[in-house]
Design a protein around this motif. Sequence first.
Motif, PDB file in Angstrom:
ATOM      1  N   PRO A 180      38.789  61.078  43.192  1.00 17.00           N
ATOM      2  CA  PRO A 180      38.001  62.296  43.409  1.00 17.00           C
ATOM      3  C   PRO A 180      36.855  62.365  42.415  1.00 17.00           C
ATOM      4  N   SER A 209      36.356  62.339  51.839  1.00 16.15           N
ATOM      5  CA  SER A 209      36.037  63.477  50.984  1.00 16.15           C
ATOM      6  C   SER A 209      36.868  64.682  51.414  1.00 16.15           C
ATOM      7  N   ARG A 244      34.523  61.753  47.069  1.00 16.85           N
ATOM      8  CA  ARG A 244      35.326  60.617  46.622  1.00 16.85           C
ATOM      9  C   ARG A 244      34.388  59.452  46.333  1.00 16.85           C
TER      10      ARG A 244
END
Length: 507
Positions: free
Chosen positions: A154, A236, A148
Motif C-alpha cells: 500500500p 488499489s 498500491r
Amino acid sequence: MCTKTIPVLWGCFLLWHLCLSSSQTIYPGIKARITQRALDYGVQAGMEIIERMLKEKNLPDLRGSESLEFLKVDYVNYNFSNIKIRAFSFPNTSLAFVPGVGIKALTNHGTANISTDWEFESPLFQDTGGADLFLSGVYFTGIIILTRNDFGHPTLKLQDCYAQVSHAHVSFSGELSVLYNSFAEPMEKPILKNLNEMLCPIIASEVKALNANLSTLEVLTKIDNYTLLDYSLISSPEITENYLDLNLKGVFYPLENLADPPFSPVPFVLPERSNSMLYIGIAEYFFKSASFAYFTAGAFNVTLSTKEISNHFVQNSQGLGNVLSRIAEIYILSQPFMVRIMATEPPVINLQPGNFTLDIPASIMMLTQPKNSTVETIVSMDFVASTSVGLVILGQRLVCSLSLNRFRLALPESNRSNIEVLRFENILSSILHFGVLPLANAKLQQGFPLPNPHKISFVNSDIEVLEGFLLISTDLKYETSSKQQPSFHGWEGLNLISGQWRGKSAP
C-alpha cells in the motif's frame, strides 16, 4: 486466396485470445473491509499516536528578521530552536471516506503548547533564552490517497493539504523577560507566517516517511517449513461513501515453488454491514491453495511409530471393542509397528452456510519390521476421511481444528457388507481419530496470520461460514504496550467451535 486467408484469421484469433487473457479480472483470496466505525476509532487511537510522536520529535527551527520601529531598532535577527510540542488538543477531528479518492482528514479549533529556545541578535544587543509558544485556532484539512505499488505494497499520498494556525502568543522567560515580552507581539505575526508555511511540508514529510515503512512490509510471509503466504494487494483500494475495501491476493505457495495453483479464485461479495470496524472475507480459494500447497510440499504424509500409536491407543482404547483390542495386542504392543498415511490428492475444501468441511483422500499402510528383516506391509488400502473444521481467532491468527465425521474405505460396494471389512474400517477409523488427527491439530495450532497493522488487536470477533467464503467481523484495539506484537499468543481460553459453526475470539 483461401489458403492465404486462413493464417491471417488464425493470427487474429490468437491476438484476440491474448488480449482477452491479459485483461482477465483477478479476484482476491482475501477481502478486508474498513468501515466508518474504524475511522472513528482511528481518530481516537491516532491522537495517542500523534501525541507520542510529537513529544518525541523536534520541529524545524524558525529563523527570521524583523525591524522594531518603536525601539528604533533597524533589525532583530531571531532563531527559535529545539522546538517541542508539550501538549495539544484537537477537539474537532474527523476522518471520512471520499468515494473513489481516499480518506479526508479534518481538524479545527485545535490548540498547542510549545517550548523553545531562542536567540536574538541586533545592532544594540545579543541574547539567548527560553520561551513558551501558545497556538490556537489550528486548522487542517487534507485527503490521503491510497494506492498500491508494483510490489503489492500500500502507498499513501497527501493531496489538497491546507493547514493554518490563526493565533500565536509568545511568552519569554529569563532575567530580561519583561523587556522581551514588550516586543513579543510584533514578532508573533512573522512567527505565525513562517509556521503556517511549514505545516503542510512537515505533514507531507511524515506521510513520505510512513510510505517508506509501508514499502518494507512483508507481503510474502513464510508460514512454516512447507509454505509461503502472499498478502500483496492485487489492486488499489476500492472506496465508497461508507467503507474501504482492500483486495489481497491471499494465496499459499509451496516453499520451493511460487507458481500459482492450477485453479483460479472466484468473486465473492461481502455483506453490507457496518456494525463492526473491520470485516475480513477469506475465500474458499485461500483454503484450497493452502491444501494444494501443503499437498505439493508433502506435508500430508504421516508415519506413526509404535510409541506414538501406543500412547494414543492406551489412552483412548476404552469402548473400541474386542477387535481393536486384539489388533492393539498383536501389533501395537509388539515391537516394532508403524502406520503410514499419505494423501493421494489435495484435500477437498467445501464452504457452505454454517458448514466448513475438509475431505481427505488418502492411503493407509500398516507396516511391521520383524527383527533382522525388512519392512513388511501388513495391509494397504485407500480411504476418504470427511472432517469438520472448527475455527477460532486467537491473537491475530485464524486457528483451525479437525474432527472426524466419516471414514470410508475405497472398496467396491459389494464388499461393504463383509463383517471383516467393516471391522477393519472401524480399526483404521480409530487410528485416524486417536492417532493422526491429534497430531494434525497440534500442527494447526500455529494458525494462519490475519492481515493487521502493528500493535492492533482484534476484539469482539465473530466468525461465520458463508457460501464460498469465511467472514470475520471484528473490532480493533490499539495496544500502547510495546509487548504487543502481531503474532501468535498463548492458548488460554481456547474455544474450538462445532455445531453451528460460529466462533468468537479468545478473551
